[in-house]
Design a protein around this motif. Structure first.
Motif, short mmCIF file in Angstrom:
data_model
loop_
_atom_site.label_atom_id
_atom_site.label_comp_id
_atom_site.label_asym_id
_atom_site.label_seq_id
_atom_site.Cartn_x
_atom_site.Cartn_y
_atom_site.Cartn_z
N TYR A 118 23.28 83.89 -102.92
CA TYR A 118 24.28 82.93 -103.43
C TYR A 118 25.70 83.43 -103.21
O TYR A 118 26.61 82.64 -102.96
CB TYR A 118 24.02 82.61 -104.90
N ALA A 119 25.91 84.74 -103.31
CA ALA A 119 27.25 85.28 -103.07
C ALA A 119 27.67 85.07 -101.62
O ALA A 119 28.81 84.71 -101.33
CB ALA A 119 27.30 86.76 -103.45
N LEU A 120 26.73 85.28 -100.70
CA LEU A 120 27.03 85.03 -99.29
C LEU A 120 27.30 83.54 -99.05
O LEU A 120 28.23 83.18 -98.32
CB LEU A 120 25.90 85.53 -98.40
N ALA A 121 26.49 82.69 -99.66
CA ALA A 121 26.72 81.26 -99.54
C ALA A 121 28.07 80.87 -100.14
O ALA A 121 28.79 80.03 -99.60
CB ALA A 121 25.60 80.48 -100.21
N THR A 128 36.03 82.70 -97.67
CA THR A 128 36.60 84.03 -97.86
C THR A 128 35.57 84.96 -98.48
O THR A 128 34.76 84.54 -99.31
CB THR A 128 37.86 83.99 -98.74
N MET A 129 35.62 86.21 -98.08
CA MET A 129 34.71 87.21 -98.64
C MET A 129 35.07 87.59 -100.07
O MET A 129 34.27 88.20 -100.77
CB MET A 129 34.68 88.47 -97.76
N SER A 130 36.27 87.23 -100.53
CA SER A 130 36.67 87.56 -101.90
C SER A 130 35.83 86.81 -102.94
O SER A 130 35.85 87.15 -104.12
CB SER A 130 38.15 87.28 -102.11
N ALA A 131 35.08 85.80 -102.50
CA ALA A 131 34.21 85.06 -103.42
C ALA A 131 32.91 85.80 -103.72
O ALA A 131 32.19 85.44 -104.64
CB ALA A 131 33.89 83.68 -102.83
N PHE A 132 32.63 86.87 -102.96
CA PHE A 132 31.33 87.53 -103.07
C PHE A 132 31.10 88.12 -104.46
O PHE A 132 30.10 87.81 -105.11
CB PHE A 132 31.19 88.64 -102.02
N LEU A 133 31.98 88.98 -104.92
CA LEU A 133 31.75 89.70 -106.17
C LEU A 133 31.64 88.79 -107.39
O LEU A 133 30.70 88.93 -108.17
CB LEU A 133 32.81 90.79 -106.38
N PRO A 134 32.56 87.85 -107.59
CA PRO A 134 32.41 86.97 -108.77
C PRO A 134 31.11 86.17 -108.74
O PRO A 134 30.43 86.04 -109.76
CB PRO A 134 33.62 86.03 -108.71
N GLN A 135 30.75 85.66 -107.57
CA GLN A 135 29.52 84.88 -107.46
C GLN A 135 28.31 85.78 -107.68
O GLN A 135 27.37 85.41 -108.37
CB GLN A 135 29.44 84.21 -106.08
N PHE A 136 28.33 86.97 -107.11
CA PHE A 136 27.21 87.91 -107.26
C PHE A 136 27.00 88.28 -108.72
O PHE A 136 25.88 88.23 -109.22
CB PHE A 136 27.46 89.17 -106.42
N LEU A 137 28.07 88.62 -109.41
CA LEU A 137 27.94 89.05 -110.80
C LEU A 137 27.44 87.94 -111.72
O LEU A 137 26.59 88.16 -112.58
CB LEU A 137 29.27 89.62 -111.31
#
Length: 171
Positions: A118-121, A128-137
């Motif tokens: 989901y973080a990659l999606a 933007t890759m900055s969405a990865f961490l908030p989505q992952f957590l």
């Protein structure tokens, strides 16, 4: 006999899809400030993966979670269809009990795979890759909750021999 078995599988798959959709979209649906929401629908996906044949479990997971996203966050429908289909793969249907080593390991694997996917999606959707961490957590928290509910319910479901009772009509 074959037609009756297929009808039972289709019915169980549809019931699981409806339960997954309702649980994901409406029951204990807690929005996260980072986007997304906490829900317990994945616990039902794990249970479906333990009880249904693989194609039926994959369809129930994809249709149920996809429908929930269609109702609550439509931009996530396509990633959800892929992610939830893959989420059922590590679970063991052939084991005697729902709570077995393989399914405990599958909960851990799903608890990491789903947030990463989901973080990659989310990165693709946001551009933007900055969405990865908030989505992952956020998704990690949701996955941990669903995993905990599944693992807590599994001994009780094994105690009432759910796999044995359901398995007679589905296999």
């Amino acid at each position: 006999m074959y037609q009756k078995q297929k009808l039972h599988q289709l019915t169980a798959s549809a019931l699981f899809a409806a339960a997954i959709a309702g649980t994901t979209a409406f029951v204990l649906h807690i929005p996260l400030p980072t986007g997304g929401y906490i829900h317990l629908g994945d616990a039902l996906i794990y249970l479906a993966a333990c009880l249904l044949p693989l194609p039926c479990a994959a369809a129930a997971a994809a249709i149920g979670a996809g429908l929930a996203d269609l109702l609550t966050a439509p931009m996530w429908v396509l990633p959800t269809l892929v992610i939830k289909t893959l989420l059922v793969l590590p679970f063991a249907r052939r084991e005697e009990h729902i709570l077995c080593r393989r399914n405990v390991a599958a909960v851990a694997l799903a608890g990491l795979f789903s947030p990463a996917a989901y973080a990659l999606a989310g990165c693709v959707l946001a551009g933007t890759m900055s969405a990865f961490l908030p989505q992952f957590l956020g998704t990690l928290l949701q996955g941990a909750g669903s995993g905990a509910v599944f693992l807590a319910a599994a001994p009780a479901l094994d105690g009432v021999r759910l796999k044995e009772r359901v398995g007679r009509s589905l296999s």
